[in-house]
Design a protein around this motif. Structure first.
Motif, PDB file in Angstrom:
ATOM      1  N   VAL A 113      50.664  33.797 100.172  1.00 58.04           N
ATOM      2  CA  VAL A 113      51.548  33.856  99.010  1.00 58.04           C
ATOM      3  C   VAL A 113      52.040  32.442  98.723  1.00 58.04           C
ATOM      4  O   VAL A 113      52.573  31.771  99.615  1.00 58.04           O
ATOM      5  N   VAL A 114      51.834  31.993  97.496  1.00 61.01           N
ATOM      6  CA  VAL A 114      52.341  30.697  97.061  1.00 61.01           C
ATOM      7  C   VAL A 114      53.367  30.954  95.964  1.00 61.01           C
ATOM      8  O   VAL A 114      53.029  31.531  94.928  1.00 61.01           O
ATOM      9  N   ALA A 115      54.612  30.558  96.193  1.00 61.87           N
ATOM     10  CA  ALA A 115      55.680  30.803  95.224  1.00 61.87           C
ATOM     11  C   ALA A 115      56.357  29.479  94.869  1.00 61.87           C
ATOM     12  O   ALA A 115      56.637  28.672  95.754  1.00 61.87           O
ATOM     13  N   VAL A 167      57.165  31.348  89.575  1.00 60.95           N
ATOM     14  CA  VAL A 167      55.866  32.014  89.644  1.00 60.95           C
ATOM     15  C   VAL A 167      55.501  32.271  91.097  1.00 60.95           C
ATOM     16  O   VAL A 167      55.924  31.532  91.995  1.00 60.95           O
ATOM     17  N   ALA A 168      54.745  33.329  91.332  1.00 57.89           N
ATOM     18  CA  ALA A 168      54.224  33.625  92.670  1.00 57.89           C
ATOM     19  C   ALA A 168      52.764  34.023  92.543  1.00 57.89           C
ATOM     20  O   ALA A 168      52.387  34.754  91.625  1.00 57.89           O
ATOM     21  N   HIS A 169      51.952  33.540  93.470  1.00 56.61           N
ATOM     22  CA  HIS A 169      50.526  33.876  93.521  1.00 56.61           C
ATOM     23  C   HIS A 169      50.266  34.643  94.807  1.00 56.61           C
ATOM     24  O   HIS A 169      50.511  34.125  95.908  1.00 56.61           O
ATOM     25  N   LEU A 170      49.776  35.850  94.680  1.00 56.00           N
ATOM     26  CA  LEU A 170      49.481  36.708  95.832  1.00 56.00           C
ATOM     27  C   LEU A 170      47.964  36.764  96.014  1.00 56.00           C
ATOM     28  O   LEU A 170      47.256  37.312  95.174  1.00 56.00           O
ATOM     29  N   HIS A 171      47.478  36.169  97.106  1.00 56.59           N
ATOM     30  CA  HIS A 171      46.045  36.087  97.378  1.00 56.59           C
ATOM     31  C   HIS A 171      45.637  37.168  98.376  1.00 56.59           C
ATOM     32  O   HIS A 171      46.316  37.382  99.380  1.00 56.59           O
ATOM     33  N   PRO A 222      59.723  45.807 104.453  1.00 55.86           N
ATOM     34  CA  PRO A 222      60.417  44.975 103.462  1.00 55.86           C
ATOM     35  C   PRO A 222      60.575  43.521 103.877  1.00 55.86           C
ATOM     36  O   PRO A 222      60.835  42.652 103.047  1.00 55.86           O
ATOM     37  N   ASP A 223      60.433  43.234 105.173  1.00 55.54           N
ATOM     38  CA  ASP A 223      60.572  41.855 105.641  1.00 55.54           C
ATOM     39  C   ASP A 223      59.235  41.133 105.745  1.00 55.54           C
ATOM     40  O   ASP A 223      59.191  39.954 106.092  1.00 55.54           O
ATOM     41  N   ALA A 224      58.141  41.830 105.446  1.00 55.64           N
ATOM     42  CA  ALA A 224      56.813  41.216 105.463  1.00 55.64           C
ATOM     43  C   ALA A 224      56.443  40.781 104.045  1.00 55.64           C
ATOM     44  O   ALA A 224      57.163  41.034 103.083  1.00 55.64           O
ATOM     45  N   ASP A 225      55.306  40.098 103.932  1.00 61.37           N
ATOM     46  CA  ASP A 225      54.821  39.738 102.600  1.00 61.37           C
ATOM     47  C   ASP A 225      54.734  40.992 101.734  1.00 61.37           C
ATOM     48  O   ASP A 225      54.360  42.065 102.212  1.00 61.37           O
TER      49      ASP A 225
END
Length: 210
Positions: free
Chosen positions: A165-167, A105-109, A51-54
């Motif tokens: 991750v870009v949020a 917004v969040a982008h998960l690559h 839970p503490d990771a990406d």
């Protein structure tokens, strides 16, 4: 790795997982050898992830879509759209301003990891349980277990462990307090055509999920 861009979202990885859980209908964009491919689909956080990771997410695609996305090979972005809405320049007390759009917004690559048949069935169950948990009498897939196993070969489950991750949270935070108060008052005004209580709540929380 969570990047901190302009309008940096203030949350941590646990908050990000909650953001995904609360806004699970995402846009999937893959950079395939044949060009970009776009799909819309539901995702759920992987309950076995740290839970503490990406945030690690699970989802599934029809077999044809998985092939089109070159799942397992192509770089993919999952676009998680949080609260968002129109902000009229009329709501500000200062000037000069123009109207804008506030959003989270969040982008998960990453590259999607294809799951085997058993893993795919597990994803179908987890997805169902995630949404049914809100209902007073959740529907149980156990009652149609044989149907689920017949359906599974036509579906591909996958796991995305994001490498980046870009949020972002653009929520009028650069505006003076009086202007922010004007935006909040309008968003919470039931007579306003663009009233948006969810966006107002996001502004008060700095973009963090409830």
């Amino acid at each position: 790795m969570l990047q901190q861009p302009h309008y940096a979202w203030p949350g941590n990885n646990r908050d990000l997982t909650r953001l995904v859980a609360q806004h699970p209908w995402v846009t999937m964009v893959s950079a395939t050898a044949d060009g970009p491919v776009v799909t819309h689909l539901p995702v759920v956080p992987d309950p076995s992830a740290d839970p503490d990771a990406d945030p690690v997410v699970l989802s599934h695609l029809p077999l044809a879509d998985a092939h089109e996305h070159q799942l397992g090979d192509a770089q993919t972005v999952l676009v998680v759209q949080g609260p968002h809405g129109y902000v009229s320049a009329e709501w500000y007390s200062g000037s000069p301003y123009v109207s804008t759009w506030n959003y989270v917004v969040a982008h998960l690559h990453g590259i999607g990891e294809r799951l085997d048949a058993d893993g795919t069935v597990d994803v179908l169950r987890l997805t169902q349980d995630h949404f049914e948990s809100r209902r007073p009498r959740p529907f149980d897939l156990g009652g149609v277990d044989s149907y689920v196993h017949r359906l599974a070969p036509a579906v591909v489950g996958f796991r995305l462990r994001p490498t980046t991750v870009v949020a972002k949270a653009k929520l009028s935070q650069e505006k003076p307090a009086a202007d922010v108060a004007g935006v909040l008052a309008a968003l919470e005004d039931p007579a306003e055509p663009f009233a948006n209580a969810e966006l107002a709540d996001a502004m008060r929380r700095g973009g963090l999920p409830s």
